[in-house]
Design a protein around this motif. Structure first.
Motif, mmCIF file in Angstrom:
data_model
loop_
_atom_site.group_PDB
_atom_site.id
_atom_site.type_symbol
_atom_site.label_atom_id
_atom_site.label_comp_id
_atom_site.label_asym_id
_atom_site.label_seq_id
_atom_site.Cartn_x
_atom_site.Cartn_y
_atom_site.Cartn_z
ATOM 1 N N LEU A 148 0.832 -1.200 0.000
ATOM 2 C CA LEU A 148 0.000 0.000 0.000
ATOM 3 C C LEU A 148 0.869 1.254 0.000
ATOM 4 O O LEU A 148 1.867 1.319 0.718
ATOM 5 N N MET A 152 -2.273 5.761 1.647
ATOM 6 C CA MET A 152 -3.390 4.886 2.010
ATOM 7 C C MET A 152 -3.228 4.319 3.418
ATOM 8 O O MET A 152 -4.203 3.940 4.057
ATOM 9 N N VAL A 165 -10.079 5.810 -3.505
ATOM 10 C CA VAL A 165 -9.054 5.337 -4.427
ATOM 11 C C VAL A 165 -8.917 6.258 -5.630
ATOM 12 O O VAL A 165 -7.813 6.591 -6.053
#
Length: 284
Positions: A148, A152, A165
């Motif tokens: 990630l 995030m 996203v």
């Protein structure tokens, strides 16, 4: 350019996590559809902005922009009991808190809005919470969380926005029809999947065809989009909305038959107006 279909539906979600509104036209900007996800609900104890992943009862409220009067555009919420409240109503936070079972506040996106992820301690309990929202059964795959990006890890949405996203999500009738044929007992209403754009592929192709559009450029009127990534599905698609019952079998079908992805994300390359009925082309 190759024609893929036409715009069948346009959806905007003024409040992150809530049900949205169907439009005949809307301006596409660099930040997605104009008016999309400009508000959110904050859990005051966690001091964290919430989504329907963590607070699925948000889906039982419909948010829309009221443009009917002479006054400036205002945000309106339709609650499950049929009552309507404006965002500036003195009762709105109390009503949302009662619905969610958590003390909550409705807030507009500002330049200094706190978007940091709640972390109870130094371990990865936040990641366990996130994984749990995907509601996988034993043997079913999860999305890959091994690499990630730091944003995030630190934030609940893209910095400067309420988007998790990407600022734009699209889905095709071909994909919905394909899954409906495989599992006809469920209601594959498009509102379960929260797209901004539904493309009617006009029976030209069948199956999960938008997955083949990744890295391609779509032309819709004057607007241009780049298809960027798949959309892994979580338990939110199974939750009840005002006119839709809960249905856990939907997620089982998507995981099994669609490699857990349904629809794709896209970024704006060129802004412009999107209209229902506009042809959708893949650029060479």
């Amino acid at each position: 350019m190759r024609k893929l279909g036409v715009v069948q539906e346009i959806w905007r979600y003024p409040v992150k996590g809530m049900a949205g509104e169907s439009l005949n036209r809307c301006q596409l900007t660099a930040q997605g559809l104009l008016g999309d996800r400009l508000w959110a609900v904050r859990d005051t104890l966690r001091d964290e902005v919430q989504s329907c992943k963590f607070r699925p009862r948000l889906l039982q409220v419909k948010a829309s922009w009221d443009t009917s009067g002479a006054e400036p555009v205002k945000l309106e919420l339709l609650f499950p009991d049929g009552s309507r409240l404006a965002s500036n109503s003195k009762d709105v936070d109390e009503r949302l808190s009662a619905l969610l079972g958590r003390t909550s506040t409705l807030e507009a996106l500002e330049s200094d809005t706190n978007l940091r992820r709640y972390k109870a301690d130094a371990d990865d309990s936040w990641l366990d919470e996130l994984k749990a929202t995907f509601e996988r059964e034993p043997g079913e795959p999860l999305p890959d969380f091994s690499d990630l990006p730091q944003d995030m890890i630190d934030f609940v949405s893209l910095p400067g926005s309420y988007f998790l996203v990407s600022p734009f999500h699209l889905l095709t009738t071909a994909s919905l029809n394909y899954l409906q044929q495989l599992h006809p007992d469920s209601d594959w209403d498009v509102q379960r999947f929260r797209p901004n754009l539904v493309v009617d592929t006009l029976d030209a192709e069948a199956g999960l065809i938008e997955q083949a559009w990744l890295d391609g450029r779509l032309q819709i009127g004057e607007a241009e989009l780049r298809c960027t990534s798949t959309a892994p599905r979580c338990g939110a698609i199974t939750r009840a909305q005002q006119h839709l019952p809960a249905d856990k079998s939907l997620l089982r079908t998507v995981v099994r038959e669609a490699d857990q992805n349904l629809g794709i994300y896209a970024d704006t390359l060129t802004a412009g107006e999107l209209r229902v009925g506009d042809p959708v082309y893949m650029r060479d």
